[in-house]
Design a protein around this motif. Structure first.
Motif, short mmCIF file in Angstrom:
data_model
loop_
_atom_site.label_atom_id
_atom_site.label_comp_id
_atom_site.label_asym_id
_atom_site.label_seq_id
_atom_site.Cartn_x
_atom_site.Cartn_y
_atom_site.Cartn_z
N ALA A 179 30.83 -10.07 59.58
CA ALA A 179 31.98 -10.28 59.19
C ALA A 179 33.07 -10.95 60.51
O ALA A 179 33.70 -11.56 60.49
N SER A 180 32.79 -9.94 61.47
CA SER A 180 33.51 -10.32 62.85
C SER A 180 32.61 -11.44 63.68
O SER A 180 33.31 -12.13 64.59
N GLY A 181 31.27 -11.40 63.23
CA GLY A 181 30.51 -12.44 64.04
C GLY A 181 30.38 -11.92 65.47
O GLY A 181 30.36 -12.66 66.33
N LYS A 182 30.31 -10.46 65.48
CA LYS A 182 30.19 -10.08 66.91
C LYS A 182 29.11 -8.55 66.66
O LYS A 182 29.16 -8.18 65.48
N PRO A 183 28.76 -8.28 67.73
CA PRO A 183 27.80 -7.16 67.63
C PRO A 183 28.76 -5.87 67.63
O PRO A 183 29.68 -5.91 68.06
N ASP A 184 28.36 -4.66 67.01
CA ASP A 184 29.16 -3.47 66.66
C ASP A 184 28.03 -2.70 67.57
O ASP A 184 26.74 -2.56 67.54
N VAL A 185 29.01 -1.54 68.12
CA VAL A 185 28.29 -0.33 68.68
C VAL A 185 28.72 1.01 68.28
O VAL A 185 30.00 1.21 68.32
N THR A 186 27.65 1.59 67.80
CA THR A 186 27.90 2.85 67.36
C THR A 186 27.33 3.92 68.24
O THR A 186 26.23 3.91 68.57
N TRP A 187 28.13 4.93 68.89
CA TRP A 187 27.53 6.18 69.68
C TRP A 187 27.05 7.32 68.78
O TRP A 187 27.77 7.59 67.86
N LEU A 188 25.92 7.71 68.79
CA LEU A 188 25.19 8.61 68.18
C LEU A 188 24.64 9.86 69.38
O LEU A 188 24.08 9.47 70.32
N PRO A 189 24.86 11.09 68.68
CA PRO A 189 24.06 12.29 69.70
C PRO A 189 22.80 11.96 69.64
O PRO A 189 22.21 11.70 68.91
N ALA A 190 22.40 12.31 71.04
CA ALA A 190 20.80 11.90 70.93
C ALA A 190 20.01 13.22 71.50
O ALA A 190 18.71 13.30 72.15
N ASP A 191 20.73 14.41 71.77
CA ASP A 191 20.22 15.81 72.16
C ASP A 191 18.86 15.94 71.51
O ASP A 191 17.84 16.64 72.01
N GLU A 192 18.76 15.85 70.38
CA GLU A 192 17.49 16.36 69.37
C GLU A 192 16.30 15.58 70.04
O GLU A 192 15.32 16.03 69.74
N TYR A 193 16.41 14.66 70.79
CA TYR A 193 15.39 13.68 71.25
C TYR A 193 14.95 14.00 72.98
O TYR A 193 14.00 13.68 73.34
N ALA A 194 15.76 14.88 73.35
CA ALA A 194 15.54 15.25 74.78
C ALA A 194 14.37 16.10 74.90
O ALA A 194 14.13 16.75 74.05
N GLY A 195 13.89 15.95 76.16
CA GLY A 195 12.66 16.82 76.47
C GLY A 195 11.51 16.72 75.82
O GLY A 195 10.66 17.78 75.84
N ARG A 196 11.44 15.64 75.19
CA ARG A 196 10.30 15.54 74.21
C ARG A 196 9.23 14.24 74.71
O ARG A 196 9.99 13.37 75.28
N ASP A 197 8.19 14.42 74.16
CA ASP A 197 7.12 13.44 74.39
C ASP A 197 7.50 12.04 73.59
O ASP A 197 7.85 12.11 72.46
N LEU A 198 7.36 11.04 74.40
CA LEU A 198 7.98 9.76 73.57
C LEU A 198 7.13 9.42 72.48
O LEU A 198 7.53 8.56 71.53
N TYR A 199 6.12 9.63 72.50
CA TYR A 199 5.09 9.37 71.40
C TYR A 199 5.26 10.01 70.05
O TYR A 199 5.07 9.50 69.04
N GLU A 200 6.05 11.33 70.23
CA GLU A 200 6.63 11.80 69.03
C GLU A 200 8.02 11.27 68.56
O GLU A 200 8.41 11.09 67.45
#
Lengths: 147, 583
Positions: free
Chosen positions: B125-146
């Motif tokens: 609609a706007s013809g532009k990218p939107d950015v949404t911020w989301l918490p990411a604490d649940e992914y911290a400290g973990r193996d990236l393959y998971e």
């Protein structure tokens, strides 16, 4: 043509004091390992070959039965001796204890990773005689054989 | 109009600004280095609020140009203290380009603890990218393959940039990770610790959903297509880059046997140039090993969309299941010959752990070798090396020591054989045996970097007859390699196109025409040196202001003192040659 007194494929062994024989260590890589017979380890082969003194690289290749169309980057004692399109090793006389490494034609060694490496006198002479002074990755394509 | 997307981590605000005119013709490394040069204080702390992380696709990335899905990541390096551009091939690159974003600039500094991710989508609609911020604490400290599969489950078909545990812990050896074509966390802008810069901002991931995005516009489609075809033809016909050629068959690890025969394969922390078990860890061994375990030949795959060279491999376990992707030359060497480890299963596991925790394989392998020399473990002890990698992933005191790079580990262990330049570990070519790459290591703006001096034929650069590989003074040739590389790194093409375009001039014409087709320029091949020089001039200026000058363009002392077997040579290139490169 120098005749081979005999050939021996296996572990390095002392040659004694015979002045008319030499032993060279040959490493074959990739598909070339099939020219090593039972010494093939699938991806590579190390063989020790007894030759008559005075034998050349061409004699060794003939003995191995290794065809030109499969032979690629070649080293003699750590010095670049030949590349596809640059058959600069054929007349080199081999000596006792030499290490020869031969890769399949599809192997590669880009220029920037061999710039300043050890080259045999024959390769140096070939590069110096070329208009491009050897600054290429591959030499086998006709359009790059600028001389 | 093309945009710069600014993500401010101080208050998580977003600014989408028109691309400044000064940046209109820049891409990839040229753009990241320009932004870092213009906006980052060279004297700042790399992990502080004044540093920025810049992520930019190349000039032609996102188009149908072959092998052009490369991404540059820039900033001030916590490892070298100088400017850094690290480069990866990944679907993230064309995804970003397709949104009309020429660069993301991550700036500011978080005011509280916690991890965040930016979710970028296209707003039709706007013809532009939107950015949404989301918490990411649940992914911290973990193996990236998971974690990566969970991101794909949550967001669908997206592209991801992120950091692993190493970036969270701000290791000087932490990379920025991207997904490969199969969604593995295996494509890294690995060198120089830029993962720590991203981690210092509290930014765990950037997730891009390109659905509906407009793509990259072409200024001149006809010219672009002409160039694209020329380059494609060159890549498909050159012995190194063609299908079932050297790279597609054996991967970059085809160089293991070559460098070993040349006496230039650094072994056991650069104490020898030849490794007795090299053939067991070479590209030919990868090919034969996979064939034995799978019962069929396996040729390599593309690391990123649109690559026709396809040099990325997958290593399999004895039961035929996948172990890791990929075992490429520098990674195998770093943990193999350089650590005296002669098993692809062991090097594969060590590489997998680097991917899982987010560290650069070259730096990590060199660090491990220094640790071996320092007595922390024995050369060849793969079991202990794997245990130590887990320490890195857990962030134990020992792991932190190892995660902060080769020079740090050497200092802490009292090791004097330290194979680094400007604090960055050397890749897999022994400079005493291959002098040209030594010059590249010494004078590179990035620290010891094997990718900064790719060759383009002197006649193409317009300096034919003026430079010669046999000249004792190799400065001119080295300088031209630097400029050529600066240009290719800016186009978005993989550097490996250089293998073909050096030998097939029409391929190189094609690259320039592709750029003209996208940017609307009228460049000729004569412009390439100028464009590359501009990149290097900015990087050199940044480094000078950061306190990194010619005195740092030097090889480590041990290479001048110790003879390297089997050729028994020392580093003997005069300092005057190094100083002359950029004069």
């Amino acid at each position: 043509m120098v005749s081979f007194l005999f050939t021996y494929r296996g572990m390095r062994r002392p040659l004694g004091t015979a002045q008319d024989r030499i032993q060279v260590e040959v490493w074959l890589y990739g598909p070339l390992t099939r020219y090593a017979g039972e010494a093939s380890r699938g991806s590579h082969a190390q063989i020790f070959i007894d030759l008559a003194a005075g034998c050349t690289m061409q004699d060794l290749l003939t003995l191995l039965g290794l065809p030109d169309e499969e032979k690629g980057i070649t080293f003699i004692n750590g010095s670049l001796a030949a590349l596809p399109g640059l058959d600069t090793d054929r007349l080199v006389t081999l000596h006792d204890g030499d290490r020869i490494g031969i890769s399949h034609r599809k192997s590669m060694w880009p220029f920037q990773y061999r710039f300043g490496a050890s080259l045999t006198e024959e390769v140096q002479e070939e590069f110096r005689g070329r208009r491009d002074r050897g600054v290429h990755h591959a030499y086998a394509t006709p359009e790059n054989d600028s001389d | 109009m093309a945009k710069l997307l600014r993500l401010n981590m101080t208050d998580r605000t977003v600014a989408l600004q028109d691309l400044p005119e000064a940046y209109r013709l820049l891409g990839g490394r040229g753009l990241t280095s320009a932004v870092v040069h213009d906006e980052v204080d060279p004297q700042c702390h790399a992990l502080g609020p004044s540093n920025k992380l810049v992520i930019a696709p190349g000039m032609v990335t996102g188009t149908s140009a072959p092998t052009s899905s490369r991404l540059s990541v820039g900033g001030k390096s916590p490892l070298t203290g100088g400017i850094k551009e690290a480069n990866a091939g990944t679907g993230f690159a064309p995804a970003l380009a397709s949104l009309g974003i020429r660069a993301i600039v991550v700036e500011g500094y978080p005011q509280s603890a916690g991890w965040w991710m930016a979710h970028i989508t296209w707003n039709a609609a706007s013809g532009k990218p939107d950015v949404t911020w989301l918490p990411a604490d649940e992914y911290a400290g973990r193996d990236l393959y998971e974690v990566f599969p969970q991101l794909f489950d949550r967001f669908g078909k997206v592209s991801v940039a992120g950091v692993g545990v190493a970036g969270e812990l701000r290791y000087s050896n932490s990379g920025v990770v991207f997904e490969d074509q199969e969604g593995r966390p295996a494509r890294y802008a690995g060198r120089g610790g830029l993962g720590a810069v991203m981690g210092s901002k509290g930014l765990k991931f950037i997730v891009i959903d390109r659905k509906g995005a407009p793509g990259v516009p072409l200024a001149n489609k006809e010219v672009f297509e002409l160039g694209r075809k020329k380059l494609t033809d060159a890549l498909m016909s050159h012995a190194i880059t063609k299908p079932k050629g050297a790279l597609n068959s054996y991967g970059t690890a085809v160089l293991i046997n070559i460098l070993n025969e040349a006496g230039g394969l650094p072994t056991r922390n650069f104490s020898s140039g030849r490794y007795e078990n090299a053939a067991q860890i070479a590209g030919e061994a990868v090919f034969e090993g996979n064939k034995e375990r799978l019962g069929k030949e396996l040729y390599n795959h593309a690391c990123s969309p649109g690559c026709i060279i396809r040099c990325s491999n997958t290593w399999h376990k004895p039961d035929g299941t996948e172990h890791v992707s990929c075992q490429e030359y520098e990674s195998i060497w770093a943990f193999g010959a350089n650590c005296g480890i002669g098993s692809l299963d062991d090097t594969g596991e060590l590489i997998r752990l680097c991917n899982a925790y987010g560290v650069d394989t070259i730096e990590m392998g060199c660090t491990m070798a220094v640790a071996m020399e320092g007595g922390l473990l024995q050369f060849g002890d793969a079991k202990r090396a794997i245990e130590l990698m887990h320490e890195v992933g857990k962030g134990t005191p020992l792991g932190r020591m190892l995660g902060n790079g080769t020079a740090t580990a050497a200092r802490l262990l009292g090791v004097r054989r330290v194979p680094v330049v400007k604090g960055q570990a050397m890749p897999a070519y022994e400079p005493r045996a291959v002098k040209g790459i030594g010059i590249t290591y010494a004078i590179a703006t990035m620290g010891a970097d094997h990718t900064s001096g790719y060759t383009i034929a002197p006649e193409i650069l317009g300096v034919s007859g003026k430079v010669d590989q046999f000249d004792r003074d190799k400065a001119a040739l080295a300088r031209n390699f630097q400029y050529a590389t600066g240009f290719i790194d800016s186009t978005g093409h993989c550097l490996f196109i250089a293998f073909a375009i050096l030998d097939i001039a029409s391929g190189f014409e094609g690259v320039v025409e592709e750029c003209n087709g996208v940017l609307g320029t009228s460049w000729t091949m004569a412009d390439v040196g100028r464009i590359g020089k501009d990149v290097l001039d900015r990087e050199l200026a940044f480094n000078r202001a950061a306190g990194i000058g010619k005195a740092q363009d030097r090889m480590p002392e041990f290479m001048r003192l110790e003879k390297l077997p089997p050729h028994n040579v020392t580093w003997d290139v005069p300092d005057s040659t190094l100083d002359a490169v950029f004069e």
